[in-house]
Design a protein around this motif. Structure first.
Motif, PDB file in Angstrom:
ATOM      1  N   VAL A   1      54.071  49.337  34.858  1.00  0.00           N
ATOM      2  CA  VAL A   1      52.649  49.205  35.188  1.00  0.00           C
ATOM      3  C   VAL A   1      52.541  48.222  36.351  1.00  0.00           C
ATOM      4  CG1 VAL A   1      50.351  48.608  34.366  1.00  0.00           C
ATOM      5  CG2 VAL A   1      52.014  49.628  32.786  1.00  0.00           C
ATOM      6  N   ALA A   2      51.933  48.670  37.454  1.00  0.00           N
ATOM      7  CA  ALA A   2      51.721  47.818  38.627  1.00  0.00           C
ATOM      8  C   ALA A   2      50.241  47.448  38.689  1.00  0.00           C
ATOM      9  CB  ALA A   2      52.151  48.551  39.893  1.00  0.00           C
ATOM     10  N   ASN A   3      49.946  46.175  38.433  1.00  0.00           N
ATOM     11  CA  ASN A   3      48.573  45.686  38.422  1.00  0.00           C
ATOM     12  C   ASN A   3      48.277  44.926  39.707  1.00  0.00           C
ATOM     13  OD1 ASN A   3      47.755  46.400  35.613  1.00  0.00           O
ATOM     14  ND2 ASN A   3      49.431  45.012  35.087  1.00  0.00           N
ATOM     15  N   VAL A   4      47.123  45.192  40.319  1.00  0.00           N
ATOM     16  CA  VAL A   4      46.652  44.414  41.457  1.00  0.00           C
ATOM     17  C   VAL A   4      45.414  43.653  41.007  1.00  0.00           C
ATOM     18  CG1 VAL A   4      45.419  46.451  42.334  1.00  0.00           C
ATOM     19  CG2 VAL A   4      45.833  44.494  43.836  1.00  0.00           C
ATOM     20  N   PRO A   5      45.437  42.316  41.059  1.00  0.00           N
ATOM     21  CA  PRO A   5      44.292  41.522  40.574  1.00  0.00           C
ATOM     22  C   PRO A   5      42.991  41.938  41.261  1.00  0.00           C
ATOM     23  CG  PRO A   5      46.194  40.107  40.956  1.00  0.00           C
ATOM     24  CD  PRO A   5      46.553  41.456  41.509  1.00  0.00           C
ATOM     25  N   GLY A   6      42.003  42.245  40.447  1.00  0.00           N
ATOM     26  CA  GLY A   6      40.702  42.650  40.959  1.00  0.00           C
ATOM     27  C   GLY A   6      40.653  44.078  41.453  1.00  0.00           C
ATOM     28  N   GLY A   7      41.770  44.790  41.331  1.00  0.00           N
ATOM     29  CA  GLY A   7      41.824  46.165  41.807  1.00  0.00           C
ATOM     30  C   GLY A   7      42.164  47.140  40.705  1.00  0.00           C
ATOM     31  N   CYS A   8      42.732  48.279  41.095  1.00  0.00           N
ATOM     32  CA  CYS A   8      43.042  49.353  40.161  1.00  0.00           C
ATOM     33  C   CYS A   8      44.552  49.436  39.942  1.00  0.00           C
ATOM     34  CB  CYS A   8      42.526  50.689  40.699  1.00  0.00           C
ATOM     35  SG  CYS A   8      40.738  50.701  41.025  1.00  0.00           S
TER      36      CYS A   8
END
Length: 211
Positions: free
Chosen positions: A110-117
């Motif tokens: 899982v690749a999470n971008v803070p404040g994004g999708c």
């Protein structure tokens, strides 16, 4: 002024910049009447999860190479290795305990971008079991009779008798010629159809002096 429009009933549109976007829907009836509604919604960063790996043999670590991307900012990662273990590292290594049985695990990144999708990807990785290279040896005079139980015809066998000699048969009998007394370290290496190597060694003692 650079605005994009569409006459489709249910259009799709790719935004190339971030921030809040105003989208207006204008409806015109056949008699010329119109109505309009405008809504504002945020366009956020979208990550793209990707990684590579290769299958391994039992006892080897699986190395995962992260190839995730995002247009800007930094990604935060979560790995799920398929055996109940997890990691927050960028490109981790992980050891699987397969206990002599080939197993395939579904690994999720899982690749999470803070404040994004966020985005995720799931790929299989196989841990191939090695063969059991254990063996017994029975000494009769100068002859050593070797016996092991992994008799798969697809295996490659390599016996080393400790005196510089070798053999590739499944259960060889070897004569330590001209030896009256001595101890040799005999080893068996097996490479199975998956290319996995296993090895086992036992001492072989020749003692004709006391006979």
């Amino acid at each position: 002024s650079g605005e994009t429009t569409s006459t489709n009933e249910n259009p799709s549109h790719l935004f190339n910049t971030l921030g809040f976007k105003d989208v207006s829907l204008i409806v015109r009836s056949a008699n010329g009447c119109t109505d309009q509604i405008t809504k504002s919604f945020p366009v956020k960063l979208q990550s793209k999860a990707a990684f590579t790996t290769i299958d391994v043999c039992e006892g080897q670590e699986v190395a995962f190479t992260n190839a995730s991307t995002v247009a800007a900012g930094n990604l935060v990662y979560e790995w799920r290795f398929g055996d109940g273990n997890t990691s927050l590292k960028t490109s981790p290594k992980h050891s699987y305990n397969v206990n002599g049985t080939t197993k395939t695990y579904l690994v999720t990144l899982v690749a999470n971008v803070p404040g994004g999708c966020s985005d995720s990807i799931t790929r299989p990785v196989t841990v191939n079991a090695a063969s059991n290279a254990a063996f017994t040896v029975k000494v009769e005079g100068r002859n050593a009779i070797f016996t092991q139980t992994t008799t798969d015809v697809t295996n490659a066998y390599n016996w080393r008798f400790g005196d510089g000699s070798s053999a590739q048969t499944i259960n060889p009998t070897y004569s330590y010629s001209n030896v009256d007394k001595g101890t040799f370290q005999a080893c068996l290496g097996i490479i199975n159809a998956s290319g996995c190597l296993s090895e086992s060694c036992n001492p072989v003692t020749i003692n004709l002096v006391s006979v």
